[in-house]
Design a protein around this motif. Structure first.
Motif, PDB file in Angstrom:
ATOM      1  N   LYS A 133       6.267  13.554   1.478  1.00 50.93           N
ATOM      2  CA  LYS A 133       7.535  12.889   1.138  1.00 50.93           C
ATOM      3  C   LYS A 133       7.963  13.326  -0.261  1.00 50.93           C
ATOM      4  O   LYS A 133       7.138  13.656  -1.097  1.00 50.93           O
ATOM      5  N   PRO A 134       9.275  13.281  -0.504  1.00 52.79           N
ATOM      6  CA  PRO A 134       9.755  13.730  -1.811  1.00 52.79           C
ATOM      7  C   PRO A 134       9.382  12.760  -2.928  1.00 52.79           C
ATOM      8  O   PRO A 134       9.261  11.549  -2.699  1.00 52.79           O
ATOM      9  N   TRP A 135       9.208  13.303  -4.124  1.00 54.78           N
ATOM     10  CA  TRP A 135       8.811  12.472  -5.260  1.00 54.78           C
ATOM     11  C   TRP A 135       9.808  11.333  -5.507  1.00 54.78           C
ATOM     12  O   TRP A 135       9.420  10.225  -5.872  1.00 54.78           O
ATOM     13  N   ALA A 136      11.104  11.588  -5.278  1.00 54.64           N
ATOM     14  CA  ALA A 136      12.117  10.544  -5.517  1.00 54.64           C
ATOM     15  C   ALA A 136      11.809   9.282  -4.706  1.00 54.64           C
ATOM     16  O   ALA A 136      12.056   8.166  -5.153  1.00 54.64           O
ATOM     17  N   ILE A 137      11.246   9.467  -3.525  1.00 56.94           N
ATOM     18  CA  ILE A 137      10.904   8.309  -2.675  1.00 56.94           C
ATOM     19  C   ILE A 137       9.699   7.571  -3.258  1.00 56.94           C
ATOM     20  O   ILE A 137       9.669   6.338  -3.285  1.00 56.94           O
ATOM     21  N   VAL A 138       8.717   8.343  -3.734  1.00 58.74           N
ATOM     22  CA  VAL A 138       7.539   7.720  -4.362  1.00 58.74           C
ATOM     23  C   VAL A 138       8.009   6.825  -5.511  1.00 58.74           C
ATOM     24  O   VAL A 138       7.621   5.659  -5.627  1.00 58.74           O
ATOM     25  N   GLU A 139       8.874   7.405  -6.344  1.00 56.68           N
ATOM     26  CA  GLU A 139       9.373   6.690  -7.515  1.00 56.68           C
ATOM     27  C   GLU A 139      10.115   5.408  -7.121  1.00 56.68           C
ATOM     28  O   GLU A 139       9.889   4.342  -7.691  1.00 56.68           O
ATOM     29  N   VAL A 197       0.857  -1.180   0.000  1.00 57.38           N
ATOM     30  CA  VAL A 197       0.000   0.000   0.000  1.00 57.38           C
ATOM     31  C   VAL A 197       0.897   1.235   0.000  1.00 57.38           C
ATOM     32  O   VAL A 197       1.836   1.321   0.783  1.00 57.38           O
ATOM     33  N   LEU A 198       0.584   2.157  -0.883  1.00 52.52           N
ATOM     34  CA  LEU A 198       1.434   3.332  -1.033  1.00 52.52           C
ATOM     35  C   LEU A 198       0.559   4.570  -1.213  1.00 52.52           C
ATOM     36  O   LEU A 198      -0.509   4.483  -1.824  1.00 52.52           O
ATOM     37  N   SER A 199       1.001   5.671  -0.677  1.00 53.66           N
ATOM     38  CA  SER A 199       0.288   6.928  -0.918  1.00 53.66           C
ATOM     39  C   SER A 199       1.066   7.700  -1.973  1.00 53.66           C
ATOM     40  O   SER A 199       2.289   7.805  -1.888  1.00 53.66           O
ATOM     41  N   LEU A 200       0.354   8.231  -2.935  1.00 53.96           N
ATOM     42  CA  LEU A 200       1.035   8.990  -3.994  1.00 53.96           C
ATOM     43  C   LEU A 200       1.194  10.453  -3.616  1.00 53.96           C
ATOM     44  O   LEU A 200       1.765  11.228  -4.369  1.00 53.96           O
ATOM     45  N   SER A 201       0.690  10.804  -2.466  1.00 59.92           N
ATOM     46  CA  SER A 201       0.812  12.195  -2.059  1.00 59.92           C
ATOM     47  C   SER A 201       2.278  12.534  -1.844  1.00 59.92           C
ATOM     48  O   SER A 201       2.972  11.868  -1.075  1.00 59.92           O
ATOM     49  N   ARG A 232       9.778   3.660  -4.416  1.00 61.14           N
ATOM     50  CA  ARG A 232       8.873   2.656  -3.839  1.00 61.14           C
ATOM     51  C   ARG A 232       8.002   2.009  -4.913  1.00 61.14           C
ATOM     52  O   ARG A 232       7.720   0.816  -4.843  1.00 61.14           O
ATOM     53  N   LEU A 233       7.576   2.816  -5.891  1.00 59.12           N
ATOM     54  CA  LEU A 233       6.813   2.234  -7.011  1.00 59.12           C
ATOM     55  C   LEU A 233       7.662   1.171  -7.691  1.00 59.12           C
ATOM     56  O   LEU A 233       7.200   0.071  -7.999  1.00 59.12           O
ATOM     57  N   ARG A 234       8.933   1.521  -7.917  1.00 56.32           N
ATOM     58  CA  ARG A 234       9.829   0.599  -8.611  1.00 56.32           C
ATOM     59  C   ARG A 234      10.039  -0.658  -7.777  1.00 56.32           C
ATOM     60  O   ARG A 234       9.993  -1.773  -8.291  1.00 56.32           O
ATOM     61  N   ALA A 235      10.250  -0.480  -6.478  1.00 54.88           N
ATOM     62  CA  ALA A 235      10.499  -1.639  -5.608  1.00 54.88           C
ATOM     63  C   ALA A 235       9.279  -2.562  -5.577  1.00 54.88           C
ATOM     64  O   ALA A 235       9.407  -3.788  -5.584  1.00 54.88           O
ATOM     65  N   ALA A 236       8.082  -1.970  -5.578  1.00 56.93           N
ATOM     66  CA  ALA A 236       6.858  -2.780  -5.556  1.00 56.93           C
ATOM     67  C   ALA A 236       6.733  -3.572  -6.851  1.00 56.93           C
ATOM     68  O   ALA A 236       6.310  -4.728  -6.855  1.00 56.93           O
ATOM     69  N   SER A 237       7.123  -2.958  -7.958  1.00 54.26           N
ATOM     70  CA  SER A 237       7.060  -3.664  -9.242  1.00 54.26           C
ATOM     71  C   SER A 237       8.129  -4.755  -9.291  1.00 54.26           C
ATOM     72  O   SER A 237       7.879  -5.872  -9.740  1.00 54.26           O
ATOM     73  N   GLU A 238       9.296  -4.408  -8.816  1.00 51.85           N
ATOM     74  CA  GLU A 238      10.401  -5.374  -8.749  1.00 51.85           C
ATOM     75  C   GLU A 238       9.984  -6.610  -7.949  1.00 51.85           C
ATOM     76  O   GLU A 238      10.257  -7.742  -8.316  1.00 51.85           O
ATOM     77  N   GLY A 239       9.301  -6.402  -6.851  1.00 51.72           N
ATOM     78  CA  GLY A 239       8.849  -7.503  -5.996  1.00 51.72           C
ATOM     79  C   GLY A 239       7.576  -8.171  -6.511  1.00 51.72           C
ATOM     80  O   GLY A 239       7.089  -9.114  -5.912  1.00 51.72           O
TER      81      GLY A 239
END
Ligand code: SAH
Length: 255
Positions: free
Chosen positions: A144-150, A136-140, A152-159
């Motif tokens: 948090k900085p956008w770099a962290i959103v990016e 579960v992730l918040s896109l807000s 985490r999105l990548r890590a979720a896809s990787e996993g």
């Protein structure tokens, strides 16, 4: 210090009264004061006799301090959030205020009551998309900085997790959503199942089951959440009805 006061941090569920737990309902009826974001506080049934303290968006810490102050003074205070108070809700704000505030607050009688978070209600409507590992992730990017959103999105896809995205868009953040969808499309593939769940449990509920390629980002706003499938999430087509979507419980690696 407490003089009979207490603080309960409660989630009201995603919308309808049937999704508010019996425990939270009874806390609301025992409270002398209810504190929270204005639409939630004002939307409480008239049988809740507590004094209402509505406040605006973005003042979570002030609201938390006020609630702690009142409980310290002997009031029975319910701090309310939508969904579950621990998921992008008031619970963390209260603990943040508690950690950095008056040391006496640590003696208070404080408890968090669980609630039904929006993604569980959305998932139930369309089948069992969360049948296997999900995150579960918040896109807000307010908090948090956008770099962290990016990242985490990548890590979720990787996993290869099924991904639930809260706060997917707002008027100020349309560009963030577009960036996130582009990234997800390139990481997961355009045919990945995507679900747009709007106002689940409310009168204007709308769910659409689509793919990352076909997802209409105009349909996504702050009353919406997204569920993005893993490589194993499947749909079962039905005549004249929306398909069921599920993620099998057993993971078989794909070549
Ligand atoms: N504490 C809440 C989440 C607060 S963050 C919970 O546990 O559900 C606010 C975000 O939650 C919204 O932007 C939206 O993404 C999601 N949300 C909350 N209620 C919803 C509903 N009824 N239908 C769809 N999404 C919802």
């Amino acid at each position: 210090m407490n003089g009979g006061g207490w603080l309960r941090i409660v989630g009201l569920g995603p919308g309808p009264a049937k999704w508010l737990t019996a425990e939270v309902n009874s806390i609301l009826h025992m409270a002398t004061d209810v504190v929270g974001y204005q639409p939630y506080v004002e939307g409480l049934p008239s049988s809740v006799l507590a004094k209402r303290h509505p406040s605006g968006n973005g003042v979570e810490l002030d609201r938390a301090r006020m609630a702690l102050q009142m409980a310290g003074g002997g009031a029975r205070v319910a701090v309310v959030s939508g969904g579950d108070a621990g998921v992008f809700g008031m619970a963390a704000a209260v603990f943040e205020a508690l950690e950095h505030g008056d040391p006496q607050w640590r003696l208070l009688d404080v408890e968090v009551m669980p609630g039904l978070t929006a993604v569980l209600a959305a998932a139930a409507r369309i089948g069992a998309p969360l049948g296997h590992d999900f995150c579960v992730l918040s896109l807000s990017d307010h908090l948090k900085p956008w770099a962290i959103v990016e990242k985490r999105l990548r890590a979720a896809s990787e996993g290869d997790f099924v991904l639930a995205i809260y706060n997917p868009s707002s008027r100020q953040r349309g560009a963030s959503l577009r960036r996130a969808l582009e990234q997800l499309k390139s990481d997961r593939g355009p045919e990945t199942i995507a679900i747009v769940a709007a106002n689940v449990g409310r009168p204007d509920e709308h769910l659409s089951i689509t793919s990352l390629a076909a997802l209409d980002h105009e349909a996504v706003d702050m009353r919406t959440l997204l569920i993005i499938g893993s490589s194993h999430t499947r749909s079962i087509q039905r005549p004249e009805q929306a398909p069921w979507v599920y993620t099998p419980r057993y993971y078989e690696p794909r070549p």
